[in-house]
Design a protein around this motif. Structure first.
Motif, short mmCIF file in Angstrom:
data_model
loop_
_atom_site.label_atom_id
_atom_site.label_comp_id
_atom_site.label_asym_id
_atom_site.label_seq_id
_atom_site.Cartn_x
_atom_site.Cartn_y
_atom_site.Cartn_z
N ALA A 1 0.81 -1.22 0.00
CA ALA A 1 0.00 0.00 0.00
C ALA A 1 0.84 1.27 0.00
O ALA A 1 0.38 2.33 -0.40
N TYR A 2 2.11 1.18 0.42
CA TYR A 2 2.95 2.37 0.46
C TYR A 2 3.71 2.59 -0.83
O TYR A 2 4.52 3.51 -0.92
N GLY A 3 3.52 1.69 -1.79
CA GLY A 3 4.20 1.86 -3.07
C GLY A 3 5.52 1.14 -3.17
O GLY A 3 6.21 1.26 -4.18
N ARG A 4 5.91 0.38 -2.16
CA ARG A 4 7.15 -0.39 -2.25
C ARG A 4 6.93 -1.57 -3.18
O ARG A 4 5.95 -2.29 -3.04
N CYS A 5 7.84 -1.76 -4.10
CA CYS A 5 7.68 -2.84 -5.09
C CYS A 5 8.48 -4.06 -4.69
O CYS A 5 9.63 -3.94 -4.29
N PHE A 6 7.86 -5.21 -4.83
CA PHE A 6 8.55 -6.47 -4.58
C PHE A 6 8.52 -7.30 -5.85
O PHE A 6 7.52 -7.37 -6.53
N PHE A 7 9.65 -7.94 -6.14
CA PHE A 7 9.77 -8.66 -7.40
C PHE A 7 9.95 -10.14 -7.14
O PHE A 7 10.53 -10.55 -6.16
N GLU B 1 13.50 -6.86 -3.25
CA GLU B 1 13.30 -5.47 -3.63
C GLU B 1 14.33 -4.96 -4.63
O GLU B 1 14.20 -3.87 -5.14
N ARG B 2 15.35 -5.77 -4.90
CA ARG B 2 16.45 -5.28 -5.73
C ARG B 2 16.19 -5.62 -7.19
O ARG B 2 16.40 -6.76 -7.62
N TYR B 3 15.74 -4.65 -7.95
CA TYR B 3 15.29 -4.92 -9.30
C TYR B 3 16.44 -5.28 -10.23
O TYR B 3 16.34 -6.19 -11.02
N TYR C 1 19.18 -9.12 -13.63
CA TYR C 1 20.42 -9.75 -14.09
C TYR C 1 20.33 -11.27 -13.95
O TYR C 1 20.69 -12.01 -14.87
N LEU C 2 19.83 -11.72 -12.79
CA LEU C 2 19.70 -13.16 -12.57
C LEU C 2 18.72 -13.78 -13.56
O LEU C 2 18.98 -14.84 -14.12
#
Lengths: 263, 116
Positions: free
Chosen positions: A186-192, A211-213, A218-219
């Motif tokens: 809800a706070y806008g933090r993106c998880f991948f 969180e590290r895009y 790369y992986l």
């Protein structure tokens, strides 16, 4: 990226000419990017036992820094989670993670029912709740017991998915891919998430929430390059997709420009 | 090998499993409801009704509706007329059984055990 095709050609030639194992290993070690220990694993032995040696490797992904966990596994096995059976054939045998979840639920609820710990609350018989747990856990366990097997066969250009020897799907290579999935709070933090999936395949999560895009991308691209399949970004329309296999009629549909995307 | 083949088919397709589980739950709830109505209206044996299992029964009915809804969602994606019709029927049956249950509990609320 440019040395990858030459690696293919040389190993095929060596297999055909039957060069000695020692020189072949040295040459393969020069060309491979990752580790020389990966080179003799599946190529010259030719035995099918190297595949399916670790059916539970997808279960232990770790709670923190899961992408570093994946990077460590990629150092040990450069075609993670697959094993290379022949130069262009990759095999993955695995059990779904619902196997341990269903077993745990079944055991816990079975103990609750048999010892009668939650059997009555304020004159209401509540042993039905753990009984439900027993049923659902048993179902999850039984449906996850057959071993799944995914084979990427670049020689024939198809992938093959079977469950306990029974074929579920055999389809061309452009239908299996590595995808980056995005979810945000809800706070806008993106998880991948990095997911390996395809048509009629069960989605396999390679990296849980991270969180590290850039590192995830790369992986993901590294895995897709090693396995020679497509890689897609989180958004549907993006210039970060890497498409190695197009669907058969793609070149004739308007609006698709044929760019050779270097990975 | 043939029975193993049939058992393997039982695990796919996804939507049918949920719909079949919801149908089984519907039959269980139907038998409980029939016995409750029989004890309430005909024989008047109020102590043989299912008052001690009300919480579990309500939970089970809601789970049955949820599974039927999920199975119906899967069936809608397949564009197969028979499967869509079947899953929607199961969903409606479960929904109707839930409201029947609710009405019976309301009618029988005076006949529960007294606690002083």
């Amino acid at each position: 990226m440019s040395h990858y095709p030459t690696l293919q050609v040389r190993t095929v030639n060596q297999a055909v000419q039957g060069a000695s194992v020692g020189s072949g290993n040295r040459q393969a070690a020069q060309l491979t990017v990752c580790t020389p220990t990966q080179a003799p694993k599946g190529r010259f032995s030719g035995l099918p036992t190297t595949a399916g040696s670790k059916p539970f490797q997808l279960w232990a992904q770790g709670l923190f820094c899961t992408e570093r966990n994946l990077a460590k596994r990629l150092k040990n096995n450069s075609f993670y989670p697959f094993t290379q059976q022949q130069p262009n054939v990759f095999v993955l045998e695995y059990y779904l993670d619902t196997l341990w979840k269903g077993t745990l639920l079944f055991i816990v609820c079975f103990f609750l029912v048999s010892f009668g710990l939650v059997s009555e609350v304020q004159k209401q018989k509540t042993w039905g709740f753990p009984a439900y747990g027993v049923g659902v856990g048993l179902w999850l366990m039984i449906s996850s017991l057959p071993r799944r097997r995914l084979v990427l066969n670049h020689v024939r250009g198809v992938y093959h998915f079977s469950i306990q020897g029974r074929t579920v799907c055999q389809a061309p290579m452009h239908l299996v891919y590595v995808r980056m999935a995005l979810s945000s709070d809800a706070y806008g933090r993106c998880f991948f998430q990095l997911v390996l999936c395809g048509h009629k395949l069960e989605p396999l999560v390679l990296v849980q929430l991270s969180e590290r895009y850039e590192q995830m991308e790369y992986l993901g691209r590294h895995i897709a390059r090693k396995l020679n399949i497509n890689y897609f970004d989180c958004l549907a329309t993006s210039y970060r997709h890497v498409v190695r296999h197009w669907p058969p009629g793609a070149t004739f549909s308007p609006g698709i420009l044929l760019h050779q995307n270097g990975a | 090998m043939r029975w193993r083949d049939r058992v393997a088919v039982l695990f796919f397709p996804q939507g049918m499993i949920l719909t079949m589980a919801a149908l089984m739950l519907f039959f269980v709830h139907l038998t409980v409801f029939a016995s409750d109505v029989h004890n309430f209206c005909i024989t008047h044996h109020y102590d043989r009704m299912s008052f001690r299992y009300t919480v579990v029964l309500m939970f089970s009915q809601v789970i049955g509706i949820c599974w039927a809804a999920m199975g119906s969602l899967y069936a809608e994606m397949t564009h197969d007329k028979f499967r869509r019709c079947f899953s929607l029927t199961v969903l409606m049956l479960n929904g109707a059984m839930f409201f029947n249950r609710l009405s019976l509990e309301f009618l029988a609320i005076e006949y529960r055990e007294e606690n002083h």
